[in-house]
Design a protein around this motif. Structure first.
Motif, PDB file in Angstrom:
ATOM      1  N   GLU A 149       3.377   6.549   2.794  1.00 33.08           N
ATOM      2  CA  GLU A 149       2.813   6.154   2.082  1.00 33.08           C
ATOM      3  C   GLU A 149       2.123   7.168   0.998  1.00 33.08           C
ATOM      4  O   GLU A 149       2.004   7.071  -0.164  1.00 33.08           O
ATOM      5  CB  GLU A 149       1.864   5.218   2.365  1.00 33.08           C
ATOM      6  N   ALA A 150       1.357   8.120   1.895  1.00 29.22           N
ATOM      7  CA  ALA A 150       0.537   9.094   1.025  1.00 29.22           C
ATOM      8  C   ALA A 150       1.621   9.939   0.256  1.00 29.22           C
ATOM      9  O   ALA A 150       1.175  10.440  -0.906  1.00 29.22           O
ATOM     10  CB  ALA A 150      -0.201   9.721   1.936  1.00 29.22           C
ATOM     11  N   ALA A 151       2.538  10.473   0.863  1.00 26.55           N
ATOM     12  CA  ALA A 151       3.642  11.240   0.175  1.00 26.55           C
ATOM     13  C   ALA A 151       4.321  10.487  -0.995  1.00 26.55           C
ATOM     14  O   ALA A 151       4.369  11.117  -2.327  1.00 26.55           O
ATOM     15  CB  ALA A 151       4.844  11.438   1.001  1.00 26.55           C
ATOM     16  N   GLY A 174       9.780  -2.792   2.683  1.00 26.63           N
ATOM     17  CA  GLY A 174       8.776  -2.104   3.195  1.00 26.63           C
ATOM     18  C   GLY A 174       8.100  -0.900   2.355  1.00 26.63           C
ATOM     19  O   GLY A 174       7.143  -0.416   2.888  1.00 26.63           O
ATOM     20  N   VAL A 175       8.752  -0.621   1.079  1.00 29.31           N
ATOM     21  CA  VAL A 175       8.245   0.601   0.475  1.00 29.31           C
ATOM     22  C   VAL A 175       6.971   0.191  -0.279  1.00 29.31           C
ATOM     23  O   VAL A 175       6.007   0.796  -0.429  1.00 29.31           O
ATOM     24  CB  VAL A 175       9.358   1.104  -0.706  1.00 29.31           C
ATOM     25  N   ILE A 176       7.031  -1.059  -0.982  1.00 33.31           N
ATOM     26  CA  ILE A 176       5.841  -1.462  -1.544  1.00 33.31           C
ATOM     27  C   ILE A 176       4.730  -2.464  -0.669  1.00 33.31           C
ATOM     28  O   ILE A 176       5.308  -3.278  -0.140  1.00 33.31           O
ATOM     29  CB  ILE A 176       6.243  -2.518  -2.790  1.00 33.31           C
ATOM     30  N   SER A 177       3.708  -1.961  -0.487  1.00 31.28           N
ATOM     31  CA  SER A 177       2.428  -2.570   0.198  1.00 31.28           C
ATOM     32  C   SER A 177       1.260  -2.967  -0.853  1.00 31.28           C
ATOM     33  O   SER A 177       1.359  -2.121  -2.002  1.00 31.28           O
ATOM     34  CB  SER A 177       2.186  -1.402   1.277  1.00 31.28           C
ATOM     35  N   ARG A 178       0.408  -3.512  -0.277  1.00 35.89           N
ATOM     36  CA  ARG A 178      -0.737  -3.725  -1.195  1.00 35.89           C
ATOM     37  C   ARG A 178      -1.359  -2.373  -1.545  1.00 35.89           C
ATOM     38  O   ARG A 178      -2.076  -2.084  -2.416  1.00 35.89           O
ATOM     39  CB  ARG A 178      -1.826  -4.438  -0.392  1.00 35.89           C
ATOM     40  N   ASN A 179      -1.528  -1.418  -0.471  1.00 35.09           N
ATOM     41  CA  ASN A 179      -2.050  -0.298  -0.721  1.00 35.09           C
ATOM     42  C   ASN A 179      -1.270   0.533  -1.843  1.00 35.09           C
ATOM     43  O   ASN A 179      -1.909   1.296  -2.630  1.00 35.09           O
ATOM     44  CB  ASN A 179      -2.000   0.901   0.797  1.00 35.09           C
ATOM     45  N   ILE A 180      -0.101   0.701  -1.826  1.00 36.00           N
ATOM     46  CA  ILE A 180       0.887   1.435  -2.820  1.00 36.00           C
ATOM     47  C   ILE A 180       0.516   0.548  -4.088  1.00 36.00           C
ATOM     48  O   ILE A 180       0.414   1.144  -5.274  1.00 36.00           O
ATOM     49  CB  ILE A 180       2.403   0.987  -2.510  1.00 36.00           C
ATOM     50  N   ILE A 181       0.452  -0.707  -4.096  1.00 33.40           N
ATOM     51  CA  ILE A 181      -0.155  -1.368  -5.790  1.00 33.40           C
ATOM     52  C   ILE A 181      -1.190  -1.103  -6.115  1.00 33.40           C
ATOM     53  O   ILE A 181      -1.539  -0.620  -7.070  1.00 33.40           O
ATOM     54  CB  ILE A 181       0.177  -3.088  -5.366  1.00 33.40           C
ATOM     55  N   PHE A 207      -1.309  -9.988  -3.971  1.00 27.72           N
ATOM     56  CA  PHE A 207      -0.600  -8.830  -3.572  1.00 27.72           C
ATOM     57  C   PHE A 207      -0.309  -7.773  -4.794  1.00 27.72           C
ATOM     58  O   PHE A 207      -0.468  -6.729  -4.871  1.00 27.72           O
ATOM     59  CB  PHE A 207       0.774  -9.211  -2.914  1.00 27.72           C
ATOM     60  N   TYR A 208      -0.208  -8.488  -6.001  1.00 31.33           N
ATOM     61  CA  TYR A 208       0.193  -7.895  -7.261  1.00 31.33           C
ATOM     62  C   TYR A 208      -0.916  -7.781  -8.148  1.00 31.33           C
ATOM     63  O   TYR A 208      -0.672  -7.386  -9.472  1.00 31.33           O
ATOM     64  CB  TYR A 208       1.414  -8.472  -7.669  1.00 31.33           C
ATOM     65  N   GLN A 209      -2.236  -8.103  -7.762  1.00 30.22           N
ATOM     66  CA  GLN A 209      -3.431  -7.947  -8.636  1.00 30.22           C
ATOM     67  C   GLN A 209      -3.453  -6.532  -9.488  1.00 30.22           C
ATOM     68  O   GLN A 209      -3.374  -5.536  -8.696  1.00 30.22           O
ATOM     69  CB  GLN A 209      -4.598  -8.258  -7.734  1.00 30.22           C
ATOM     70  N   GLY A 210      -3.757  -6.673 -10.585  1.00 26.18           N
ATOM     71  CA  GLY A 210      -3.994  -5.481 -11.493  1.00 26.18           C
ATOM     72  C   GLY A 210      -2.764  -5.318 -12.223  1.00 26.18           C
ATOM     73  O   GLY A 210      -3.156  -4.027 -13.257  1.00 26.18           O
ATOM     74  N   VAL A 211      -1.480  -5.704 -12.183  1.00 27.50           N
ATOM     75  CA  VAL A 211      -0.389  -5.411 -13.039  1.00 27.50           C
ATOM     76  C   VAL A 211      -0.615  -6.128 -14.343  1.00 27.50           C
ATOM     77  O   VAL A 211      -1.319  -7.044 -14.584  1.00 27.50           O
ATOM     78  CB  VAL A 211       0.902  -5.862 -12.116  1.00 27.50           C
ATOM     79  N   ASP A 212       0.279  -5.403 -15.389  1.00 30.25           N
ATOM     80  CA  ASP A 212       0.022  -5.815 -16.637  1.00 30.25           C
ATOM     81  C   ASP A 212       1.115  -7.028 -17.250  1.00 30.25           C
ATOM     82  O   ASP A 212       0.600  -8.001 -17.603  1.00 30.25           O
ATOM     83  CB  ASP A 212       0.314  -4.860 -17.677  1.00 30.25           C
TER      84      ASP A 212
END
Length: 342
Positions: A149-151, A174-181, A207-212
């Motif tokens: 995730e960090a990478a 598995g690639v997209i997580s709350r942390n990634i978002i 989960f997707y809070q903050g997107v436009d």
């Protein structure tokens, strides 16, 4: 409750879209999400196996294509844009195939993260003509490790300044997580980049809070909004309620709710607009949503309004659903389709 306004799609709007297509050229879209290699084994069935009561496929053709977020990227490229792909792949043959396909499709794959513990997602479809016999999946759907995730977040920071906007393509592999978002939204806000998310399958709105902008289909929107699906399934008039609930939950000013043959409903602030579908025939809806988000993002960054961008995306989807599998929408086909579709 607000009543949606039907968008006018006359000769003037068609010409506007056609005139806009050259302006899509070289617009840069950063696509973040799950990727896969789609493999097709196609042929004909003429007999049953003597070993077991199963059909025997006489193979006539094999094909390998880009899927999921990589399909979004190749659609961006085929429409004249510049696609930058950030995702996670394994250290395997699948990753090599994916990179080769990206190179052939003019997709920038230099920001892919390698995770030795995960295979590159591959989906093999065995088909008799246009009929699926079986699908074989090679994948791990577990969340990424903290290190991976960090990478991935570092890759986004490295290339986000190049992009005109960012698309998060979440296929729940598995690639997209709350942390990634949260990190991607934070990075994009710092760099003043618009974030569009294309959710698939199920999750929750926060989960997707903050997107436009968020682009779910109706079923996904109901789940994301945490509403009673049984109450809404047979009540199309509830679509406005669903879209507005999703705006509140995610904080997204804009929601594009796709409805297949019933077109799209667009929520932009307090304005609600319906855009009809333009598909003349439907062979295969696989990858149509990927084409929609690719054309939509390019339309927005090239200066089209959200409604006109959705019109362009609907025409692009009308091209690809007439074909089998994940295929990019090419500019000559798109222009012809806009000119001739009713």
């Amino acid at each position: 409750m607000t009543t949606p306004v039907m968008a006018n799609v006359g000769p003037q709007e068609k010409q506007l879209l056609i005139n806009q297509i050259p302006k899509l050229k070289d617009k840069k879209i950063l696509i973040i999400g799950d990727v896969c290699v789609d493999e097709y084994v196609m042929g004909d069935v003429r007999r049953i196996s003597p070993e077991a009561p199963v059909p025997v496929l006489d193979v006539e053709e094999e094909d390998i294509r880009l899927g999921m977020a990589a399909n979004v990227a190749q659609n961006v490229a085929s429409l004249g844009g510049h696609a930058i792909l950030v995702s996670v792949v394994g250290n395997d043959t699948g990753a090599n195939l994916l990179r080769d396909l990206c190179a052939k499709s003019a997709v920038n794959s230099e920001y892919l993260v390698i995770d030795n513990a995960r295979p590159t997602t591959r989906k093999m479809r065995v088909m008799a003509k246009h009929h699926h016999l079986v699908r074989v999946d090679y994948e791990v759907r577990n969340p990424l490790s903290a290190e991976t995730e960090a990478a991935l977040i570092r890759r986004v920071e490295e290339c986000v300044e190049q992009a005109d906007c960012v698309v998060i393509e979440d296929y729940k592999k598995g690639v997209i997580s709350r942390n990634i978002i949260e990190n991607v939204v934070s990075i994009c806000k710092r760099h003043n980049k618009r974030v569009l998310v294309d959710p698939h399958k199920t999750s929750s709105g926060p989960f997707y809070q903050g997107v436009d902008l968020i682009k779910p289909n109706f079923d996904e929107a109901v789940t994301l909004a945490g509403m009673d699906f049984d109450d809404l399934r047979h009540n199309p008039n509830k679509v406005v309620e669903v879209g507005q609930a999703l705006q509140k939950i995610t904080g997204a000013k804009e929601v594009v709710l796709t409805r297949g043959k019933d077109g799209m409903v667009i929520f932009s602030g307090k304005e609600i607009t319906e855009v009809p579908t333009y598909a003349r025939k439907v062979f295969d809806v696989t990858g149509a949503g990927d084409t929609v988000i690719a054309a939509l993002s390019l339309g927005l960054v090239s200066g089209l309004s959200l409604v006109h961008s959705c019109m362009l995306a609907n025409y692009a989807a009308g091209v690809v659903v007439g074909k089998v599998g994940c295929v990019p929408c090419e500019i000559p086909e798109l222009i012809e389709y806009i000119q001739t579709a009713h």
